[in-house]
Design a protein around this motif. Structure first.
Motif, PDB file in Angstrom:
ATOM      1  N   GLN A  13      -0.727  40.889 -52.637  1.00 29.14           N
ATOM      2  CA  GLN A  13      -1.704  41.751 -53.293  1.00 29.14           C
ATOM      3  C   GLN A  13      -2.896  42.002 -52.376  1.00 29.14           C
ATOM      4  N   PRO A  14      -3.597  43.093 -52.586  1.00 27.07           N
ATOM      5  CA  PRO A  14      -4.815  43.342 -51.804  1.00 27.07           C
ATOM      6  C   PRO A  14      -5.776  42.159 -51.918  1.00 27.07           C
ATOM      7  N   GLY A  15      -6.358  41.802 -50.786  1.00 27.69           N
ATOM      8  CA  GLY A  15      -7.244  40.647 -50.746  1.00 27.69           C
ATOM      9  C   GLY A  15      -6.539  39.343 -50.444  1.00 27.69           C
ATOM     10  N   GLY A  16      -5.223  39.369 -50.446  1.00 26.15           N
ATOM     11  CA  GLY A  16      -4.452  38.160 -50.195  1.00 26.15           C
ATOM     12  C   GLY A  16      -4.280  37.863 -48.726  1.00 26.15           C
ATOM     13  N   SER A  17      -3.484  36.820 -48.457  1.00 24.43           N
ATOM     14  CA  SER A  17      -3.267  36.356 -47.087  1.00 24.43           C
ATOM     15  C   SER A  17      -1.784  36.146 -46.816  1.00 24.43           C
ATOM     16  N   LEU A  18      -1.431  36.294 -45.547  1.00 23.26           N
ATOM     17  CA  LEU A  18      -0.101  35.974 -45.056  1.00 23.26           C
ATOM     18  C   LEU A  18      -0.242  35.409 -43.659  1.00 23.26           C
ATOM     19  N   ARG A  19       0.714  34.581 -43.275  1.00 23.77           N
ATOM     20  CA  ARG A  19       0.760  34.116 -41.889  1.00 23.77           C
ATOM     21  C   ARG A  19       2.122  34.461 -41.310  1.00 23.77           C
ATOM     22  N   LEU A  20       2.092  35.216 -40.223  1.00 23.96           N
ATOM     23  CA  LEU A  20       3.307  35.564 -39.502  1.00 23.96           C
ATOM     24  C   LEU A  20       3.499  34.610 -38.332  1.00 23.96           C
ATOM     25  N   SER A  21       4.763  34.345 -38.034  1.00 25.39           N
ATOM     26  CA  SER A  21       5.108  33.499 -36.894  1.00 25.39           C
ATOM     27  C   SER A  21       6.016  34.267 -35.951  1.00 25.39           C
ATOM     28  N   CYS A  22       5.874  33.989 -34.669  1.00 21.10           N
ATOM     29  CA  CYS A  22       6.735  34.587 -33.648  1.00 21.10           C
ATOM     30  C   CYS A  22       7.165  33.457 -32.718  1.00 21.10           C
ATOM     31  N   ALA A  23       8.420  33.093 -32.799  1.00 21.01           N
ATOM     32  CA  ALA A  23       8.942  31.987 -32.004  1.00 21.01           C
ATOM     33  C   ALA A  23       9.698  32.513 -30.793  1.00 21.01           C
ATOM     34  N   ALA A  24       9.342  31.993 -29.645  1.00 22.84           N
ATOM     35  CA  ALA A  24       9.997  32.399 -28.398  1.00 22.84           C
ATOM     36  C   ALA A  24      10.992  31.334 -27.953  1.00 22.84           C
ATOM     37  N   SER A  25      12.054  31.780 -27.303  1.00 22.53           N
ATOM     38  CA  SER A  25      13.053  30.862 -26.764  1.00 22.53           C
ATOM     39  C   SER A  25      13.602  31.437 -25.472  1.00 22.53           C
ATOM     40  N   GLY A  26      14.337  30.619 -24.773  1.00 21.67           N
ATOM     41  CA  GLY A  26      14.883  31.056 -23.489  1.00 21.67           C
ATOM     42  C   GLY A  26      13.954  30.664 -22.351  1.00 21.67           C
ATOM     43  N   SER A  27      13.745  31.582 -21.448  1.00 24.60           N
ATOM     44  CA  SER A  27      12.918  31.318 -20.267  1.00 24.60           C
ATOM     45  C   SER A  27      11.437  31.456 -20.604  1.00 24.60           C
ATOM     46  N   VAL A  28      10.953  30.591 -21.445  1.00 19.73           N
ATOM     47  CA  VAL A  28       9.586  30.713 -21.975  1.00 19.73           C
ATOM     48  C   VAL A  28       8.526  30.497 -20.903  1.00 19.73           C
ATOM     49  N   SER A  29       8.878  29.839 -19.811  1.00 21.20           N
ATOM     50  CA  SER A  29       7.904  29.623 -18.744  1.00 21.20           C
ATOM     51  C   SER A  29       7.487  30.932 -18.095  1.00 21.20           C
ATOM     52  N   ARG A  30       8.268  31.989 -18.319  1.00 19.46           N
ATOM     53  CA  ARG A  30       7.931  33.298 -17.752  1.00 19.46           C
ATOM     54  C   ARG A  30       6.868  34.024 -18.570  1.00 19.46           C
ATOM     55  N   ILE A  31       6.598  33.549 -19.782  1.00 22.03           N
ATOM     56  CA  ILE A  31       5.699  34.274 -20.696  1.00 22.03           C
ATOM     57  C   ILE A  31       4.248  34.050 -20.297  1.00 22.03           C
TER      58      ILE A  31
END
Length: 117
Positions: A13-31
């Motif tokens: 609802q308007p005024g509410g909150s959400l938390r999005l996640s973005c998980a990386a995998s693989g050659s993460v040292s390149r990020i």
């Protein structure tokens, strides 16, 4: 190869909150940096927030003071905490990972965020 997978979207609802996640995998040292983008129906994709490995951040003016991007390097995950959500925040939110020299490494499939009463 780097892969990123988003999660955490939904209906709020308007005024509410959400938390999005973005998980990386693989050659993460390149990020070097990860970022959240969004695209609403009929509109161009826009940058929402970005964060570097060192923790430097930048935000779109429309979300400053409401959204917070953070990262857990140990988990190779970036979060987008979204507070005081507005109907105009409704969009598909996607994250990407970039390496040195701003090289695009990977895009996620996106997660829908809908802000509606």
């Amino acid at each position: 190869q780097v892969q990123v997978v988003e999660s955490g979207g939904g209906l709020v609802q308007p005024g509410g909150s959400l938390r999005l996640s973005c998980a990386a995998s693989g050659s993460v040292s390149r990020i070097h940096a990860m970022a959240w983008y969004r695209q609403a129906p009929g509109k161009s994709r826009e940058l929402v927030a970005a964060i570097t490995r060192g923790g430097s951040t930048n935000y779109a003016d429309s979300v400053k003071g409401r959204f917070t991007i953070s990262r857990d390097n140990a988990k190779n995950t970036v979060y987008l905490q979204m507070n005081s959500l507005k109907p105009e925040d409704t969009a598909v939110y996607s994250c990407n990972a970039r390496g040195d020299y701003d090289l695009l490494l990977s895009w996620g499939q996106g997660t829908q965020v809908t802000v509606s009463s």
